[in-house]
Design a protein around this motif. Sequence first.
Motif, PDB file in Angstrom:
ATOM      1  N   GLY A 263       0.808  -1.213   0.000  1.00 23.10           N
ATOM      2  CA  GLY A 263       0.000   0.000   0.000  1.00 23.10           C
ATOM      3  C   GLY A 263       0.838   1.259   0.000  1.00 23.10           C
ATOM      4  O   GLY A 263       2.061   1.226   0.169  1.00 23.10           O
ATOM      5  N   ARG A 264       0.176   2.384  -0.205  1.00 21.11           N
ATOM      6  CA  ARG A 264       0.836   3.684  -0.279  1.00 21.11           C
ATOM      7  C   ARG A 264       0.116   4.678   0.625  1.00 21.11           C
ATOM      8  O   ARG A 264      -1.113   4.620   0.765  1.00 21.11           O
ATOM      9  CB  ARG A 264       0.861   4.189  -1.730  1.00 21.11           C
ATOM     10  N   VAL A 265       0.880   5.563   1.232  1.00 18.72           N
ATOM     11  CA  VAL A 265       0.318   6.536   2.169  1.00 18.72           C
ATOM     12  C   VAL A 265       0.520   7.954   1.633  1.00 18.72           C
ATOM     13  O   VAL A 265       1.557   8.259   1.022  1.00 18.72           O
ATOM     14  CB  VAL A 265       0.959   6.393   3.564  1.00 18.72           C
ATOM     15  N   PRO A 266      -0.455   8.833   1.838  1.00 24.15           N
ATOM     16  CA  PRO A 266      -0.366  10.202   1.300  1.00 24.15           C
ATOM     17  C   PRO A 266       0.808  10.979   1.907  1.00 24.15           C
ATOM     18  O   PRO A 266       1.113  10.851   3.094  1.00 24.15           O
ATOM     19  CB  PRO A 266      -1.706  10.824   1.720  1.00 24.15           C
ATOM     20  N   ASN A 267       1.446  11.798   1.079  1.00 28.75           N
ATOM     21  CA  ASN A 267       2.551  12.651   1.524  1.00 28.75           C
ATOM     22  C   ASN A 267       1.994  13.972   2.051  1.00 28.75           C
ATOM     23  O   ASN A 267       1.779  14.921   1.292  1.00 28.75           O
ATOM     24  CB  ASN A 267       3.517  12.926   0.362  1.00 28.75           C
ATOM     25  N   VAL A 268       1.740  14.025   3.337  1.00 23.98           N
ATOM     26  CA  VAL A 268       1.178  15.245   3.937  1.00 23.98           C
ATOM     27  C   VAL A 268       2.067  15.816   5.043  1.00 23.98           C
ATOM     28  O   VAL A 268       1.842  16.949   5.485  1.00 23.98           O
ATOM     29  CB  VAL A 268      -0.235  14.981   4.515  1.00 23.98           C
ATOM     30  N   GLU A 269       3.080  15.049   5.458  1.00 21.03           N
ATOM     31  CA  GLU A 269       3.911  15.498   6.568  1.00 21.03           C
ATOM     32  C   GLU A 269       4.727  16.734   6.177  1.00 21.03           C
ATOM     33  O   GLU A 269       5.268  16.820   5.079  1.00 21.03           O
ATOM     34  CB  GLU A 269       4.870  14.382   7.009  1.00 21.03           C
ATOM     35  N   GLY A 270       4.809  17.682   7.100  1.00 25.75           N
ATOM     36  CA  GLY A 270       5.656  18.845   6.906  1.00 25.75           C
ATOM     37  C   GLY A 270       5.165  19.841   5.880  1.00 25.75           C
ATOM     38  O   GLY A 270       5.919  20.735   5.470  1.00 25.75           O
ATOM     39  N   LEU A 271       3.917  19.723   5.468  1.00 26.29           N
ATOM     40  CA  LEU A 271       3.382  20.676   4.483  1.00 26.29           C
ATOM     41  C   LEU A 271       2.772  21.909   5.135  1.00 26.29           C
ATOM     42  O   LEU A 271       2.421  22.861   4.455  1.00 26.29           O
ATOM     43  CB  LEU A 271       2.327  19.996   3.604  1.00 26.29           C
ATOM     44  N   GLY A 272       2.603  21.873   6.460  1.00 22.01           N
ATOM     45  CA  GLY A 272       2.001  23.005   7.161  1.00 22.01           C
ATOM     46  C   GLY A 272       0.496  23.055   7.047  1.00 22.01           C
ATOM     47  O   GLY A 272      -0.114  24.105   7.279  1.00 22.01           O
ATOM     48  N   LEU A 273      -0.125  21.929   6.699  1.00 21.28           N
ATOM     49  CA  LEU A 273      -1.579  21.911   6.528  1.00 21.28           C
ATOM     50  C   LEU A 273      -2.310  22.261   7.820  1.00 21.28           C
ATOM     51  O   LEU A 273      -3.388  22.863   7.799  1.00 21.28           O
ATOM     52  CB  LEU A 273      -2.021  20.530   6.029  1.00 21.28           C
ATOM     53  N   ASP A 274      -1.709  21.858   8.950  1.00 24.15           N
ATOM     54  CA  ASP A 274      -2.330  22.143  10.243  1.00 24.15           C
ATOM     55  C   ASP A 274      -2.329  23.636  10.552  1.00 24.15           C
ATOM     56  O   ASP A 274      -3.192  24.122  11.302  1.00 24.15           O
ATOM     57  CB  ASP A 274      -1.605  21.380  11.350  1.00 24.15           C
ATOM     58  N   LYS A 275      -1.398  24.360   9.977  1.00 26.04           N
ATOM     59  CA  LYS A 275      -1.294  25.798  10.266  1.00 26.04           C
ATOM     60  C   LYS A 275      -2.478  26.586   9.730  1.00 26.04           C
ATOM     61  O   LYS A 275      -2.804  27.667  10.236  1.00 26.04           O
ATOM     62  CB  LYS A 275       0.006  26.356   9.679  1.00 26.04           C
ATOM     63  N   VAL A 276      -3.108  26.054   8.679  1.00 28.31           N
ATOM     64  CA  VAL A 276      -4.245  26.771   8.091  1.00 28.31           C
ATOM     65  C   VAL A 276      -5.555  26.006   8.265  1.00 28.31           C
ATOM     66  O   VAL A 276      -6.589  26.423   7.740  1.00 28.31           O
ATOM     67  CB  VAL A 276      -3.981  27.063   6.599  1.00 28.31           C
ATOM     68  N   GLY A 277      -5.513  24.873   8.983  1.00 25.37           N
ATOM     69  CA  GLY A 277      -6.747  24.161   9.317  1.00 25.37           C
ATOM     70  C   GLY A 277      -7.292  23.237   8.253  1.00 25.37           C
ATOM     71  O   GLY A 277      -8.508  23.029   8.174  1.00 25.37           O
ATOM     72  N   VAL A 278      -6.408  22.642   7.442  1.00 22.31           N
ATOM     73  CA  VAL A 278      -6.865  21.699   6.424  1.00 22.31           C
ATOM     74  C   VAL A 278      -7.259  20.380   7.101  1.00 22.31           C
ATOM     75  O   VAL A 278      -6.488  19.806   7.876  1.00 22.31           O
ATOM     76  CB  VAL A 278      -5.773  21.433   5.377  1.00 22.31           C
ATOM     77  N   GLU A 279      -8.441  19.904   6.786  1.00 24.79           N
ATOM     78  CA  GLU A 279      -8.963  18.687   7.413  1.00 24.79           C
ATOM     79  C   GLU A 279      -8.398  17.450   6.713  1.00 24.79           C
ATOM     80  O   GLU A 279      -8.399  17.357   5.487  1.00 24.79           O
ATOM     81  CB  GLU A 279     -10.493  18.663   7.340  1.00 24.79           C
ATOM     82  N   LEU A 280      -7.922  16.486   7.528  1.00 25.75           N
ATOM     83  CA  LEU A 280      -7.380  15.236   7.013  1.00 25.75           C
ATOM     84  C   LEU A 280      -8.289  14.072   7.351  1.00 25.75           C
ATOM     85  O   LEU A 280      -9.058  14.125   8.310  1.00 25.75           O
ATOM     86  CB  LEU A 280      -5.984  14.980   7.590  1.00 25.75           C
ATOM     87  N   GLY A 281      -8.179  12.991   6.575  1.00 24.68           N
ATOM     88  CA  GLY A 281      -8.959  11.789   6.820  1.00 24.68           C
ATOM     89  C   GLY A 281      -8.231  10.827   7.738  1.00 24.68           C
ATOM     90  O   GLY A 281      -7.148  11.107   8.249  1.00 24.68           O
ATOM     91  N   GLN A 282      -8.822   9.635   7.916  1.00 24.51           N
ATOM     92  CA  GLN A 282      -8.273   8.663   8.858  1.00 24.51           C
ATOM     93  C   GLN A 282      -6.899   8.158   8.451  1.00 24.51           C
ATOM     94  O   GLN A 282      -6.085   7.802   9.308  1.00 24.51           O
ATOM     95  CB  GLN A 282      -9.241   7.483   9.010  1.00 24.51           C
ATOM     96  N   ARG A 283      -6.612   8.075   7.165  1.00 25.20           N
ATOM     97  CA  ARG A 283      -5.322   7.581   6.693  1.00 25.20           C
ATOM     98  C   ARG A 283      -4.339   8.725   6.415  1.00 25.20           C
ATOM     99  O   ARG A 283      -3.288   8.517   5.832  1.00 25.20           O
ATOM    100  CB  ARG A 283      -5.498   6.737   5.425  1.00 25.20           C
ATOM    101  N   GLY A 284      -4.699   9.922   6.861  1.00 25.95           N
ATOM    102  CA  GLY A 284      -3.836  11.069   6.645  1.00 25.95           C
ATOM    103  C   GLY A 284      -4.073  11.775   5.334  1.00 25.95           C
ATOM    104  O   GLY A 284      -3.399  12.763   5.025  1.00 25.95           O
ATOM    105  N   VAL A 305      -2.595  12.186  -2.980  1.00 24.46           N
ATOM    106  CA  VAL A 305      -2.606  12.768  -1.638  1.00 24.46           C
ATOM    107  C   VAL A 305      -4.021  12.864  -1.083  1.00 24.46           C
ATOM    108  O   VAL A 305      -4.218  12.965   0.128  1.00 24.46           O
ATOM    109  CB  VAL A 305      -1.915  14.157  -1.652  1.00 24.46           C
ATOM    110  N   THR A 306      -5.016  12.766  -1.972  1.00 26.04           N
ATOM    111  CA  THR A 306      -6.414  12.772  -1.526  1.00 26.04           C
ATOM    112  C   THR A 306      -6.945  11.360  -1.298  1.00 26.04           C
ATOM    113  O   THR A 306      -8.028  11.194  -0.723  1.00 26.04           O
ATOM    114  CB  THR A 306      -7.323  13.469  -2.551  1.00 26.04           C
ATOM    115  N   ASP A 307      -6.220  10.355  -1.787  1.00 19.22           N
ATOM    116  CA  ASP A 307      -6.567   8.945  -1.609  1.00 19.22           C
ATOM    117  C   ASP A 307      -7.969   8.624  -2.128  1.00 19.22           C
ATOM    118  O   ASP A 307      -8.663   7.762  -1.591  1.00 19.22           O
ATOM    119  CB  ASP A 307      -6.465   8.540  -0.134  1.00 19.22           C
ATOM    120  N   ARG A 308      -8.377   9.308  -3.191  1.00 19.02           N
ATOM    121  CA  ARG A 308      -9.665   8.949  -3.800  1.00 19.02           C
ATOM    122  C   ARG A 308      -9.478   7.727  -4.685  1.00 19.02           C
ATOM    123  O   ARG A 308      -9.964   6.646  -4.369  1.00 19.02           O
ATOM    124  CB  ARG A 308     -10.214  10.144  -4.595  1.00 19.02           C
ATOM    125  N   VAL A 309      -8.795   7.885  -5.791  1.00 19.71           N
ATOM    126  CA  VAL A 309      -8.413   6.761  -6.658  1.00 19.71           C
ATOM    127  C   VAL A 309      -6.950   6.971  -7.006  1.00 19.71           C
ATOM    128  O   VAL A 309      -6.608   7.948  -7.679  1.00 19.71           O
ATOM    129  CB  VAL A 309      -9.262   6.706  -7.944  1.00 19.71           C
TER     130      VAL A 309
END
Length: 449
Positions: A263-284, A305-309
Motif C-alpha cells: 500500500g501507499r500513504v499520502p505525503n502530507v507530513e511537513g506541508l504546514g496543513l495544520d497551520k491553516v486548518g486543512v482537514e485530514l482523513g483517517q489515513r492522513g 494525496v487525496t486517496d480517492r483513486v
Amino acid sequence: MADYDYDLFTIGAGSGGVRASRVAAAHGARVAVAEEHRIGGTCVIRGCVPKKMLVYGAHFAEDLEDAEQFGWNIEGKSFDWIKLRNAVLNDVTRLEGLYTQTLGNHEVTIFEERAEITGDHEVTLASGRKVTAKYILVATGARPFVPDFPGAEHIITSNEAFHLDALPKRIIIAGGGYIANEFAGIFNEFGSKVTLVNRSDVLLRGYDEALRDRLLQISLMKGIEFKFNTTFKSITKTASGTLQVELDGCDDMEVDAVMFATGRVPNVEGLGLDKVGVELGQRGEIKVDAYSKTSVDYLYAVGDVTDRVQLTPVAIREGQAFADSVFGKGEPYAVDHSCIPSAVFSHPPIAAVGLTESEARNTLGSVRVYQADFRPMKNVLAGRNERSLFKMVCDDSNGRIVGIHMIAPDAAEMMQAAAIAVKAGLTKADFDATTAIHPTMAEELVLMR
C-alpha cells in the motif's frame, strides 16, 4: 489577484500538479510550482513508466523461448540487468526533461525545493523565500508504506527496485496488490526465485474473483511461490549479506532481498496543513469535495494525496478539472470517479472496468454473465499452456454492460476501447451487432455467448 505573487502555487510536480499548473497558465494565470525531488512525480520517475519498461523487458524472457517454435534459432541468449536498468533510468531522465520543458513553455515558474504552507495564502520555500498565492494546490502524491518491525531497515520498496545494482537470486515480495504482483512477474521472468508473502488469502482485492484465481494459477505454473495468511516477525542480515526472514504463518526463509508493496500513504507530513486548518482523513489523506477543494476555501488538492483513486490518469483529470473550473471561463465541473478502467501489468496482465460479478449481483440482483475461456493462437503454436479469460457482466433487466474483465496478453490495450462502451452504457446486443476482427483475441469481446 494582483495582491499576490502568483495566482496559483502548486506544491508537487507530479502528473496531477503538472497538468493543473500548465492548464491554469494556459488560462492566463500566473503559476509557480515547487518540487523537492524530480519533475514528473511518482509515475514518471519511480512508478508506472519505468515499471512498464521493466515489464516490456521481462516479456522477452518468454518471447525468446516461444520464438523457437516460430522458426527462429536463438543461440547464446543472456540478460544484462545493468544495461536494462540504465536504459530505463536514462529514459526517465529524458521524460523529466520533457515535463520540465512543458512547464517552461507555459511560463510556469519552477522552484526545485521543498515548500511549506506557513500562513493563509503563504508558502515558504526551503531557501527561506516566502511567496503568496491566491490559490494553493497540493499535489504531493503518496509513497510506499513501510511497516515498523525488527529489521525493517533492510527492506526495499518499489522506489529502490529501479536502482538495484544486481538482481536478487531469491526475493520475497510482501503484499497482494497490483504492485506486488507486477514485480513478482518482473523478477520471476528475470530469473529470480520469487516468493510472494501476503497477510491475507486474497490477491488483487477489488478485481473479479475469476481473474484473480486465473492469475494465481498461471503464476504458480510459472514458478512463483505464494505464502498466504503470513506476516513478518523480523529480518536479520547475515554475515554473508543475505537476509534471514522470520515469518509467522510459514517456515522462516533466507533470501537476498525483501520488497514491501503493501500500500501507499499520502505525503502530507511537513506541508504546514495544520497551520491553516486543512482537514485530514483517517489515513492522513487530504479531504476534498467533488471539486477538489479542501476545508480551506483557497486550498485545493488532487491526486494520490487525496486517496480517492490512486491512478495517474485520475490525478491528471483532477488537475485538469481544477484548473478549468477555477481559472477557466466555463462552468466548474467535477471528475466522475465511477467506472474507471484499470490494469495490472502482471504476467499475463489483467484489465477491468465497471462492476465485478459479485458487485453486480449485490447491486443489481439479477445479472447475466458471459465468458470466453481460450488459449491465444500464439500460445497454441508456442506450446504454452496458458489460457486467457474474458468476462462480461450485464444487467439482466436491460442487457446493459456493467463490467468487463479480462486476463490475457495485451489486456490493457483492448480494455481502453471496451471501457468507452461500458462508460457509454452500451448493451450486449450492441457488441453482438459488431463484426469481429479475425483472428484476434479482441474478437472474443463480440463473440461471447
